[in-house]
Design a protein around this motif. Structure first.
Motif: not given
Length: 317
Positions: A280-284
């Motif tokens: 979730l965080v890295i793709p953001m």
């Protein structure tokens, strides 16, 4: 347990990120914002690299597909996760769980390969600039991207059935917010040595080979940059790969922590936190990394916001 007491599992219950009732609404809002930013940021990268005439190069072609992979991976995980935070019955069917795991493996492995491909692209661009458009031609780019998706799909087709080939009996509570390998195998009532071995070999092989590609590429890139006499030239050369270096460091660091160790050494709660980061965080973060540190992307965004139609040109790549 006596075999006669086994109850065949037909659905699983996902515990989510936290089982504390007072945290459910705050977690829902946080992850909704993260997913919204992920979709908006990656669709923005896809749009800009598709319509802007200045971004029709191999580097941005690969970045476009990284954005496609990022938004797809988050979409495999986030919607179901958000729904389960709000509902009381946090269940997923056996086949829905298998499909989610397969989708996750497809896109996470594709991301590993795509980052290695992008490192090779930067190596050719900096170390062999005169041959860049020959070595990284449109045909080669299409072959590399096709191989990336095909390899990710092949891994999903092999590993996912392997995980669901074991027996799941009685206990169906997955200590996770999506159907991941380690918490699923922890529920099995049969021998998991073979699937654990296959998962470990597959994950370690993918990470090691892709990391070798990245490290060798950047080792040669650094040597080439150091040979540049002017500080302005070194700065310009480094700026073309700085964003990718940052994205690689964040992604591979998390993946090594998560998968390059025997399954028996895993703490499921710790893995859950690591999973939040790379699903979730890295793709953001990736669209932010590549846009805020990239002058071409920022210029394309400004031009697109000022006049969307003027940004559209016949695609050259």
């Amino acid at each position: 347990m006596v075999p006669g007491n086994f109850t065949r599992v037909t659905e699983f219950i996902l515990t989510g990120v936290s089982d504390r009732p007072e945290l459910q609404i705050p977690l829902f809002l946080i992850f909704l914002v993260i997913y919204g930013l992920t979709v908006a940021g990656n669709l923005g990268i896809i749009t800009l690299t598709s319509v802007d005439s200045q971004l029709q190069t191999p580097m941005y072609f690969f970045l476009r597909h990284l954005a496609i992979i990022n938004v797809s991976n988050s979409t495999v995980i986030a919607p179901k996760m958000l729904i389960n935070i709000l509902v009381k019955k946090k269940t997923t069917s056996y086949y829905e769980c298998a499909t989610q795991l397969g989708g996750f493996l497809l896109f996470i492995v594709s991301e590993v390969i795509m980052l290695a491909v992008m490192a090779y692209d930067r190596y050719v661009a900096i170390c062999n600039p005169l041959l860049y458009m020959v070595v990284v031609s449109r045909k080669i780019c299409l072959l590399l991207v096709s191989f990336t998706y095909l390899y990710g799909f092949s891994t999903a087709v092999v590993v996912s059935p392997c995980i669901f080939s074991v027996s799941y009996c009685s206990s169906n509570v997955i200590n996770h917010f999506y159907c991941d390998i380690a918490p699923l195998l922890a529920l099995s009532c049969s021998d998991t040595y073979l699937p654990e071995t296959i998962v470990f070999i597959s994950a370690a092989t993918n990470l090691v080979l892709s990391m070798i590609t990245v490290l060798v590429s950047y080792f040669n890139i650094v040597l080439s940059i150091l040979r540049i006499r002017s500080s302005e030239g070194r700065k310009k050369a480094f700026s073309t790969c700085g964003s990718h270096m940052m994205a690689v460091a964040v992604f591979y660091g998390t993946m090594l922590f998560m998968y390059a160790q025997p399954q028996t050494n895993h703490s499921l709660d710790t893995d859950k936190m690591a999973s939040v980061f790379y699903t979730l965080v890295i793709p953001m973060l990736n669209p932010l990394i590549y846009s805020l540190r990239n002058k071409d992307v920022k210029d394309a965004l400004k031009k697109f916001m000022a006049n969307p139609c003027s940004s559209c040109r016949s695609m050259q790549f």
